[in-house]
Design a protein around this motif. Sequence first.
Motif, PDB file in Angstrom:
ATOM      1  N   PRO A  26       0.531  -0.970  -0.010  1.00  0.00           N
ATOM      2  CA  PRO A  26       0.090  -0.016   0.371  1.00  0.00           C
ATOM      3  C   PRO A  26       0.902   1.088   0.166  1.00  0.00           C
ATOM      4  CG  PRO A  26       0.147  -1.173   1.854  1.00  0.00           C
ATOM      5  CD  PRO A  26       0.588  -2.436   0.990  1.00  0.00           C
ATOM      6  N   GLU A  27       2.353   1.098   0.623  1.00  0.00           N
ATOM      7  CA  GLU A  27       3.375   2.313   0.786  1.00  0.00           C
ATOM      8  C   GLU A  27       3.289   2.811  -0.776  1.00  0.00           C
ATOM      9  OE1 GLU A  27       4.949   5.683   0.695  1.00  0.00           O
ATOM     10  OE2 GLU A  27       3.287   5.280   2.769  1.00  0.00           O
ATOM     11  N   GLN A  28       3.716   1.577  -1.794  1.00  0.00           N
ATOM     12  CA  GLN A  28       4.234   1.317  -2.931  1.00  0.00           C
ATOM     13  C   GLN A  28       3.031   2.150  -3.415  1.00  0.00           C
ATOM     14  OE1 GLN A  28       6.692   2.007  -4.516  1.00  0.00           O
ATOM     15  NE2 GLN A  28       6.429   1.712  -6.794  1.00  0.00           N
ATOM     16  N   ALA A  29       1.949   1.646  -3.690  1.00  0.00           N
ATOM     17  CA  ALA A  29       0.583   1.995  -4.511  1.00  0.00           C
ATOM     18  C   ALA A  29       0.940   3.815  -4.339  1.00  0.00           C
ATOM     19  CB  ALA A  29      -0.413   1.320  -3.379  1.00  0.00           C
ATOM     20  N   ALA A  30       0.088   4.452  -2.924  1.00  0.00           N
ATOM     21  CA  ALA A  30       0.530   5.743  -2.753  1.00  0.00           C
ATOM     22  C   ALA A  30       1.683   6.390  -3.129  1.00  0.00           C
ATOM     23  CB  ALA A  30       0.542   5.855  -0.929  1.00  0.00           C
ATOM     24  N   LEU A  31       3.061   5.706  -3.079  1.00  0.00           N
ATOM     25  CA  LEU A  31       3.953   6.629  -3.922  1.00  0.00           C
ATOM     26  C   LEU A  31       3.511   7.117  -5.366  1.00  0.00           C
ATOM     27  CD1 LEU A  31       6.593   7.776  -4.019  1.00  0.00           C
ATOM     28  CD2 LEU A  31       7.229   5.823  -4.607  1.00  0.00           C
ATOM     29  N   MET A  32       2.655   5.760  -5.682  1.00  0.00           N
ATOM     30  CA  MET A  32       3.000   5.893  -7.216  1.00  0.00           C
ATOM     31  C   MET A  32       1.497   6.753  -7.389  1.00  0.00           C
ATOM     32  SD  MET A  32       5.091   4.822  -8.267  1.00  0.00           S
ATOM     33  CE  MET A  32       4.469   4.932 -10.229  1.00  0.00           C
ATOM     34  N   THR A  33       0.376   6.680  -6.604  1.00  0.00           N
ATOM     35  CA  THR A  33      -0.807   7.478  -6.987  1.00  0.00           C
ATOM     36  C   THR A  33       0.138   8.766  -6.855  1.00  0.00           C
ATOM     37  OG1 THR A  33      -1.705   6.331  -6.405  1.00  0.00           O
ATOM     38  CG2 THR A  33      -2.478   8.710  -6.307  1.00  0.00           C
ATOM     39  N   THR A  34       0.988   9.172  -5.834  1.00  0.00           N
ATOM     40  CA  THR A  34       1.682  10.732  -5.780  1.00  0.00           C
ATOM     41  C   THR A  34       2.368  11.705  -7.012  1.00  0.00           C
ATOM     42  OG1 THR A  34       1.591  10.314  -3.438  1.00  0.00           O
ATOM     43  CG2 THR A  34       2.503  12.328  -4.204  1.00  0.00           C
ATOM     44  N   LEU A  35       3.119  10.090  -7.539  1.00  0.00           N
ATOM     45  CA  LEU A  35       4.343  11.172  -8.746  1.00  0.00           C
ATOM     46  C   LEU A  35       3.461  11.058  -9.828  1.00  0.00           C
ATOM     47  CD1 LEU A  35       7.117   8.952  -7.876  1.00  0.00           C
ATOM     48  CD2 LEU A  35       6.599  11.057  -7.020  1.00  0.00           C
ATOM     49  N   ARG A  36       2.243   9.841 -10.064  1.00  0.00           N
ATOM     50  CA  ARG A  36       1.886  10.010 -11.325  1.00  0.00           C
ATOM     51  C   ARG A  36       0.569  11.079 -10.989  1.00  0.00           C
ATOM     52  NH1 ARG A  36       3.422   5.867 -14.299  1.00  0.00           N
ATOM     53  NH2 ARG A  36       4.257   4.522 -13.711  1.00  0.00           N
ATOM     54  N   GLY A  37      -0.021  11.886 -10.055  1.00  0.00           N
ATOM     55  CA  GLY A  37      -0.264  13.174 -10.404  1.00  0.00           C
ATOM     56  C   GLY A  37      -0.283  14.392 -10.554  1.00  0.00           C
ATOM     57  N   LEU A  38       1.678  14.147 -10.079  1.00  0.00           N
ATOM     58  CA  LEU A  38       1.772  15.687 -10.280  1.00  0.00           C
ATOM     59  C   LEU A  38       2.038  16.359 -10.945  1.00  0.00           C
ATOM     60  CD1 LEU A  38       5.802  14.765  -7.854  1.00  0.00           C
ATOM     61  CD2 LEU A  38       3.514  15.755  -7.417  1.00  0.00           C
ATOM     62  N   ALA A  39       1.643  17.690 -11.108  1.00  0.00           N
ATOM     63  CA  ALA A  39       1.974  18.258 -12.276  1.00  0.00           C
ATOM     64  C   ALA A  39       3.498  18.713 -12.959  1.00  0.00           C
ATOM     65  CB  ALA A  39       1.502  19.833 -12.176  1.00  0.00           C
ATOM     66  N   PRO A  40       3.580  19.577 -14.391  1.00  0.00           N
ATOM     67  CA  PRO A  40       5.120  19.310 -14.658  1.00  0.00           C
ATOM     68  C   PRO A  40       6.028  20.520 -13.719  1.00  0.00           C
ATOM     69  CG  PRO A  40       3.305  19.140 -16.429  1.00  0.00           C
ATOM     70  CD  PRO A  40       2.127  19.156 -15.144  1.00  0.00           C
ATOM     71  N   ASP A  41       5.259  21.138 -13.039  1.00  0.00           N
ATOM     72  CA  ASP A  41       5.697  22.621 -12.447  1.00  0.00           C
ATOM     73  C   ASP A  41       6.378  21.622 -11.078  1.00  0.00           C
ATOM     74  OD1 ASP A  41       5.669  24.517 -14.440  1.00  0.00           O
ATOM     75  OD2 ASP A  41       4.625  25.671 -13.892  1.00  0.00           O
ATOM     76  N   ASP A  42       5.790  21.010 -10.831  1.00  0.00           N
ATOM     77  CA  ASP A  42       5.398  20.478  -9.066  1.00  0.00           C
ATOM     78  C   ASP A  42       6.895  19.597  -8.839  1.00  0.00           C
ATOM     79  OD1 ASP A  42       2.982  21.271  -7.844  1.00  0.00           O
ATOM     80  OD2 ASP A  42       1.933  19.240  -8.656  1.00  0.00           O
ATOM     81  N   TRP A  43       7.380  19.399 -10.352  1.00  0.00           N
ATOM     82  CA  TRP A  43       9.303  18.710 -10.317  1.00  0.00           C
ATOM     83  C   TRP A  43       9.929  18.751  -9.737  1.00  0.00           C
ATOM     84  CZ3 TRP A  43       9.377  13.310 -10.351  1.00  0.00           C
ATOM     85  CH2 TRP A  43       8.007  12.600 -10.183  1.00  0.00           C
ATOM     86  N   GLY A  44       9.850  20.607  -9.975  1.00  0.00           N
ATOM     87  CA  GLY A  44      10.718  21.381  -9.381  1.00  0.00           C
ATOM     88  C   GLY A  44      10.575  22.571  -8.011  1.00  0.00           C
ATOM     89  N   LYS A  45       9.835  21.686  -7.640  1.00  0.00           N
ATOM     90  CA  LYS A  45       9.465  21.913  -5.981  1.00  0.00           C
ATOM     91  C   LYS A  45      10.529  21.827  -5.423  1.00  0.00           C
ATOM     92  CE  LYS A  45       4.474  23.565  -7.337  1.00  0.00           C
ATOM     93  NZ  LYS A  45       3.047  23.516  -6.597  1.00  0.00           N
ATOM     94  N   LYS A  46      10.535  22.707  -4.158  1.00  0.00           N
ATOM     95  CA  LYS A  46      11.826  22.411  -2.737  1.00  0.00           C
ATOM     96  C   LYS A  46      10.884  21.380  -2.068  1.00  0.00           C
ATOM     97  CE  LYS A  46      13.930  24.254   0.765  1.00  0.00           C
ATOM     98  NZ  LYS A  46      14.656  25.313   1.640  1.00  0.00           N
ATOM     99  N   ALA A  47      11.289  20.570  -1.826  1.00  0.00           N
ATOM    100  CA  ALA A  47      11.455  19.296  -1.328  1.00  0.00           C
ATOM    101  C   ALA A  47      12.101  19.001   0.204  1.00  0.00           C
ATOM    102  CB  ALA A  47      11.478  17.804  -1.749  1.00  0.00           C
TER     103      ALA A  47
END
Length: 285
Positions: A26-47
């Motif tokens: 379930p943690e892996q599934a949640a990660l993939m849902t989060t990543l596949r839901g990112l907008a293009p600009d989200d990838w450059g945001k400070k984490a």
Amino acid sequence: MDAQLNTVPSHPWLGAPIDVRPLFAPEQAALMTTLRGLAPDDWGKKALPGWTVRDLAAHVLGDFYGRLARDRDGHQEGPTFAPGETLEAFIHRINQEWVDAHCRVSPAALTDTLDLLGGQVVRFFEATNPDAPSLGVSWAGVDPAPTWLDSARDFTEFWTHRQQIRHAIGRGTDSNPRLLSVVLDTFMRALPHTLRGVTVPVGTQVQVRINGPAGGTWTATATGDVWSLAEPDTQRPAARIGLDSETAWRLCTRGIQPDTALARARIDGDRELAEAACQIVSIVY
């Protein structure tokens, strides 16, 4: 090290074992849902300081490859310690080297590779023997550690990095109690190691209570040799610390500093003992 790893370690002071094997999927599934839901600009945001969301995703991929190569495939090659380098410095250096090496990898390629490797990581952990000896967990003061603790440590890392991605894009912490309760339980296994330098009479207890549906109570007892989470709770702790779950997990991962956690905490009893307990850190920091 090989001789050590042929002997199952016994560390009763760590408390009851945690079985995280059913939670990797379930943690892996949640990660993939989060990543596949990112907008293009989200990838450059400070984490994290110095790392974007894309950098953090690349780091998680490095964790996946490292676990599979080392423990599934028996692959022994890789980076080594520099002369005089501490564990913390080594970990931070190789993490940065990995992220830098993946700067040309696109978010789409990272996501697809994380999906592929993540499924293999899930299957690897599901098949582990929780009582077998494994890698040390430095923040718990155990080397070698039982596999259940080593696995739980990786589970908390994957969960924490997912929260850091969520926070970077303006979402709150995933409060799913099924996952968060295990994260908090794992983090609290650092409490005996945190208190190792505190000298008090045998039998002295420090209690941490985390409120909410994912919370619980952890009582560390001074036994003379070590502080232990396995001793009975006498209901007369010298210090009680009450925290909300958000404060607790962020303290353990140094998303906030101890003074901030103390300002939010409810403390009863010995203030110095409470302050010592709030130095807890459950990552390589």
